[in-house]
Design a protein around this motif. Sequence first.
Motif, mmCIF file in Angstrom:
data_model
loop_
_atom_site.group_PDB
_atom_site.id
_atom_site.type_symbol
_atom_site.label_atom_id
_atom_site.label_comp_id
_atom_site.label_asym_id
_atom_site.label_seq_id
_atom_site.Cartn_x
_atom_site.Cartn_y
_atom_site.Cartn_z
ATOM 1 N N THR A 7 -6.181 -4.407 8.499
ATOM 2 C CA THR A 7 -6.633 -5.763 8.175
ATOM 3 C C THR A 7 -5.568 -6.815 8.449
ATOM 4 O O THR A 7 -5.900 -7.977 8.684
ATOM 5 C CB THR A 7 -7.046 -5.844 6.705
ATOM 6 O OG1 THR A 7 -5.916 -5.509 5.874
ATOM 7 C CG2 THR A 7 -8.188 -4.890 6.412
ATOM 8 N N HIS A 8 -4.288 -6.437 8.367
ATOM 9 C CA HIS A 8 -3.204 -7.397 8.574
ATOM 10 C C HIS A 8 -2.127 -6.738 9.431
ATOM 11 O O HIS A 8 -1.781 -5.565 9.209
ATOM 12 C CB HIS A 8 -2.584 -7.855 7.252
ATOM 13 C CG HIS A 8 -3.524 -8.672 6.409
ATOM 14 N ND1 HIS A 8 -4.538 -8.108 5.671
ATOM 15 C CD2 HIS A 8 -3.587 -10.022 6.200
ATOM 16 C CE1 HIS A 8 -5.186 -9.068 5.025
ATOM 17 N NE2 HIS A 8 -4.633 -10.231 5.327
ATOM 18 N N ALA A 9 -1.627 -7.490 10.388
ATOM 19 C CA ALA A 9 -0.513 -7.051 11.230
ATOM 20 C C ALA A 9 0.682 -7.939 10.914
ATOM 21 O O ALA A 9 0.603 -9.172 11.035
ATOM 22 C CB ALA A 9 -0.871 -7.137 12.704
ATOM 23 N N VAL A 10 1.790 -7.335 10.482
ATOM 24 C CA VAL A 10 3.005 -8.063 10.115
ATOM 25 C C VAL A 10 3.948 -8.018 11.312
ATOM 26 O O VAL A 10 4.345 -6.931 11.761
ATOM 27 C CB VAL A 10 3.676 -7.447 8.873
ATOM 28 C CG1 VAL A 10 4.881 -8.269 8.454
ATOM 29 C CG2 VAL A 10 2.675 -7.347 7.735
ATOM 30 N N CYS A 11 4.287 -9.180 11.829
ATOM 31 C CA CYS A 11 5.174 -9.265 12.983
ATOM 32 C C CYS A 11 6.118 -10.443 12.794
ATOM 33 O O CYS A 11 5.797 -11.404 12.079
ATOM 34 C CB CYS A 11 4.392 -9.409 14.289
ATOM 35 S SG CYS A 11 3.286 -10.820 14.335
#
Length: 578
Positions: free
Chosen positions: A345-349
């Motif tokens: 649901t969420h991509a941390v970059c």
Amino acid sequence: PPAAMGAKMKKGKSGTATAYTTRGKALAKLQLRLSDFRRLCILKGVFPREPKRKVHGQRKTYYHTKDIAWLSHEPLLHRFREQRAYEKRVTKAKARQNAALAARLAERRPGYTLDHLVRQRYPSFVDALRDLDDPLSTLCLFATLPAEKAHAIPAEAAHESRRLSLEFMAHVVRSRALRKVFVSVKGIYYQAEVQGQPVTWLMPHALAQVLPYDVDYRVMLTFLEFYRCLMGFVNFKLYHGAKRASPPLPEDWADPSAVGLNAMLPTDEEVAAQQAATAAQLAAGGAEADEADEEEGSGVFEGLVFFLGRETPRESLEFVIRAKGGRVAWEGEGSPFGEGDARITHAVCDRPKVADARGDRDYVQPQWVYDCANQDFVIPVEAYAPGKELPPHLSPFVDDEAEGYVPDYAHQLQAMKEALEGGAQGAEVGALAALEGGAVEQARELALEPEEAEARRAAEAERRYASELAAERSGVAYSEAQQREAEGGDAGGSGRGDAAIEGEDAEQGAADVGEGATEARRLRAQAEEEHMAKALLPRKKQKLYDAMQMGLAKKRERVNDLMTRRKAARTRKSTSGK
């Protein structure tokens, strides 16, 4: 005949002269070297004292006589003497060039344990938890330090420090005990609530450490020696009290990078099996469900799945996300699933731009994870998109109301939280943490009020902003302006004409002039009263009062500086907007 008088007391036989002793006399009494004496004092918790009268010299270090007498009965004292005698035998064998004998003697060097010291210094488990801040910070520090021979840092100490710190962090994840996170230049501050006691520690950033040469690492290693023993007891007690076995560890501890927090925690399949077993026990109505696995509790990231980019601090983000109920995957070996999984649901970059962005997930910067964990609700992701200028990272360890300055972003976060908690569609808003991907925006739309209510809220926010600017121009503190607004409220009605309003403004201006003079007289009388009250205080308390006033003055100056900077920032923002 004259009355009989008592014997005359000789000088140095009572009082301060007998209550304190110098370090040299303590070494002579205990028959120890200075290095062993320092180790013994650190392990026993004995520290130097500052007597009122230094009868033996001003430049000497003093200890309490009772502390030295207490050290003389310590079993470690005999162990240190045995080690010293043994070292002499090893040195003699080396001098005789008998390498085989020296090696055998070095292998049979007498050792000791510190278990009894932990029981002495911490009679109850709560006492150990209250004093856990420094031990945990020291362990996290040595877990990141290289094992260099130049500083005599053994590799075993670094590996055990990492293992003990990871075991404690794994317990925090399982028990959902994490409360606060703050990223600073020094490292990442964490605070967890363990059995009702707050535990705060500092985790250094995962960077290459350069060891300075002006630090005495022998003293730090002595503290570390005791802290390792203490953390072993604490971790065992925590896992035993939760009816949980020690976390499974890889067989090979030679490479610390091969062991991470993920190895200490159960997999998704194990968690699902434990939840099924617990549900079966509850359905059967038999024994109470096992409380060992507390990971099925609620959390702000419950139902969310994160994918961590390789440029992000993986271990820290994994700890925070899993402690708040989320699931984590990453780029590299050991990841539960890949980057293309549809459950993400969420991509941390932490990149200025994402090349191949997908539409089924939200892309955020790492600060969003920490801010959501501190605020305990899912913050909208628009301000944290890759490449955008991030909002201020507010410290949860600072009480803004007590400091007298509340940042603008803190007001915005509080308004968002109140809107989510007190909206008419609270049930739909409460499901934000369980939604996936772009459905967050749809849930946010459900929580909106009708257009009329939205217009009223906008007008109220504009009025409050104008009143705050007026208070800043008049020099009124923010807390005082808020108190006046709460007491006075909005007394005016909405059906008055412009002439009536102007007349009231004129009357109010005349009243303000009179009130200003009255306020000046009141402040002057209050200052005179405080001056008279201060004159009646003893000189020592007068100095203490002056120091307190100086601290309050510095605090007010700092708040005024922050208010001025905020006003300048708002002016620049409005000018650039035009």
